[in-house]
Design a protein around this motif. Structure first.
Motif, PDB file in Angstrom:
ATOM      1  N   GLN A  14       0.894  -1.311   0.011  1.00  0.00           N
ATOM      2  CA  GLN A  14      -0.258  -0.029  -0.022  1.00  0.00           C
ATOM      3  C   GLN A  14       0.681   1.259   0.066  1.00  0.00           C
ATOM      4  O   GLN A  14       0.492   2.119  -0.771  1.00  0.00           O
ATOM      5  CB  GLN A  14      -0.984   0.002   1.309  1.00  0.00           C
ATOM      6  N   PHE A  17       2.354   1.882  -3.571  1.00  0.00           N
ATOM      7  CA  PHE A  17       1.379   2.344  -4.532  1.00  0.00           C
ATOM      8  C   PHE A  17       1.003   3.649  -4.192  1.00  0.00           C
ATOM      9  O   PHE A  17       0.688   4.452  -5.451  1.00  0.00           O
ATOM     10  CB  PHE A  17       0.127   1.126  -4.347  1.00  0.00           C
ATOM     11  N   LEU A  18       0.869   4.248  -2.874  1.00  0.00           N
ATOM     12  CA  LEU A  18       0.767   5.764  -2.709  1.00  0.00           C
ATOM     13  C   LEU A  18       1.567   6.300  -3.176  1.00  0.00           C
ATOM     14  O   LEU A  18       1.672   7.451  -3.830  1.00  0.00           O
ATOM     15  CB  LEU A  18       0.576   5.778  -0.881  1.00  0.00           C
ATOM     16  N   GLN A  19       3.141   5.864  -2.977  1.00  0.00           N
ATOM     17  CA  GLN A  19       4.333   6.568  -3.468  1.00  0.00           C
ATOM     18  C   GLN A  19       4.099   6.635  -5.139  1.00  0.00           C
ATOM     19  O   GLN A  19       4.303   7.591  -5.551  1.00  0.00           O
ATOM     20  CB  GLN A  19       5.291   6.025  -3.014  1.00  0.00           C
ATOM     21  N   LEU A  20       3.834   5.520  -5.715  1.00  0.00           N
ATOM     22  CA  LEU A  20       3.671   5.588  -7.057  1.00  0.00           C
ATOM     23  C   LEU A  20       2.607   6.431  -7.522  1.00  0.00           C
ATOM     24  O   LEU A  20       2.964   7.188  -8.774  1.00  0.00           O
ATOM     25  CB  LEU A  20       3.442   4.219  -7.612  1.00  0.00           C
ATOM     26  N   GLU A  21       1.619   6.530  -6.906  1.00  0.00           N
ATOM     27  CA  GLU A  21       0.410   7.404  -7.361  1.00  0.00           C
ATOM     28  C   GLU A  21       0.802   8.984  -7.054  1.00  0.00           C
ATOM     29  O   GLU A  21       0.681   9.774  -7.686  1.00  0.00           O
ATOM     30  CB  GLU A  21      -0.534   7.309  -6.310  1.00  0.00           C
ATOM     31  N   GLU A  22       1.500   9.442  -6.029  1.00  0.00           N
ATOM     32  CA  GLU A  22       1.897  10.794  -5.828  1.00  0.00           C
ATOM     33  C   GLU A  22       3.203  11.129  -6.900  1.00  0.00           C
ATOM     34  O   GLU A  22       3.112  12.224  -7.377  1.00  0.00           O
ATOM     35  CB  GLU A  22       2.317  11.079  -4.420  1.00  0.00           C
ATOM     36  N   LYS A  24       4.281   9.447  -9.654  1.00  0.00           N
ATOM     37  CA  LYS A  24       4.020   9.134 -11.014  1.00  0.00           C
ATOM     38  C   LYS A  24       5.358   8.484 -11.599  1.00  0.00           C
ATOM     39  O   LYS A  24       5.739   8.931 -12.753  1.00  0.00           O
ATOM     40  CB  LYS A  24       3.603  10.311 -11.760  1.00  0.00           C
ATOM     41  N   PRO A  50       3.018   3.254 -13.310  1.00  0.00           N
ATOM     42  CA  PRO A  50       1.521   3.971 -13.880  1.00  0.00           C
ATOM     43  C   PRO A  50       1.653   4.499 -15.311  1.00  0.00           C
ATOM     44  O   PRO A  50       2.426   4.632 -15.958  1.00  0.00           O
ATOM     45  CB  PRO A  50       1.876   5.547 -13.102  1.00  0.00           C
ATOM     46  N   ASN A  52      -1.822   6.186 -18.353  1.00  0.00           N
ATOM     47  CA  ASN A  52      -2.962   6.533 -18.770  1.00  0.00           C
ATOM     48  C   ASN A  52      -3.748   5.477 -19.589  1.00  0.00           C
ATOM     49  O   ASN A  52      -3.219   5.051 -20.657  1.00  0.00           O
ATOM     50  CB  ASN A  52      -3.028   7.868 -19.438  1.00  0.00           C
ATOM     51  N   ALA A  57      -6.145   7.379 -14.964  1.00  0.00           N
ATOM     52  CA  ALA A  57      -4.906   6.698 -14.461  1.00  0.00           C
ATOM     53  C   ALA A  57      -5.089   5.261 -14.223  1.00  0.00           C
ATOM     54  O   ALA A  57      -6.167   4.986 -13.785  1.00  0.00           O
ATOM     55  CB  ALA A  57      -4.717   7.657 -13.160  1.00  0.00           C
ATOM     56  N   VAL A  59      -2.544   1.803 -13.509  1.00  0.00           N
ATOM     57  CA  VAL A  59      -1.080   1.095 -12.868  1.00  0.00           C
ATOM     58  C   VAL A  59      -1.192  -0.376 -13.419  1.00  0.00           C
ATOM     59  O   VAL A  59      -2.013  -1.309 -13.365  1.00  0.00           O
ATOM     60  CB  VAL A  59      -1.050   0.861 -11.413  1.00  0.00           C
TER      61      VAL A  59
END
Length: 74
Positions: A14, A17-22, A24, A50, A52, A57, A59
């Motif tokens: 988790q 994934f949060l790091q990846l979301e922030e 990019k 990540p 599109n 968005a 992953v």
């Protein structure tokens, strides 16, 4: 969090994934335990990137079973 991630490894997945979301950016390889359909754990190497998809968005996650390689390393 997907049910196939071992409960002991869900926190680190988790967090990644949060790091990846922030940020990019592609997530580096991560060794985690997943659960097979029958519930037995399997260690995998997981990578994520990540992208599109039709303007949304998304992953891409690739997980590779490393059981055999880990056995050879041990």
């Amino acid at each position: 969090m997907p049910d196939f991630i071992h409960v002991d490894d869900r926190g680190i997945v988790q967090k990644k994934f949060l790091q990846l979301e922030e940020e990019k950016i592609n997530a580096p390889l991560l060794r985690v335990r997943c659960l097979r359909i029958d519930g037995t754990p399997v260690e995998v190497e997981m990578a994520a990137a990540p992208f599109n998809l039709h303007g949304r968005a998304a992953v891409l996650v690739i997980a590779r079973d490393i059981t055999e390689r880990k056995g050879m390393e041990d």
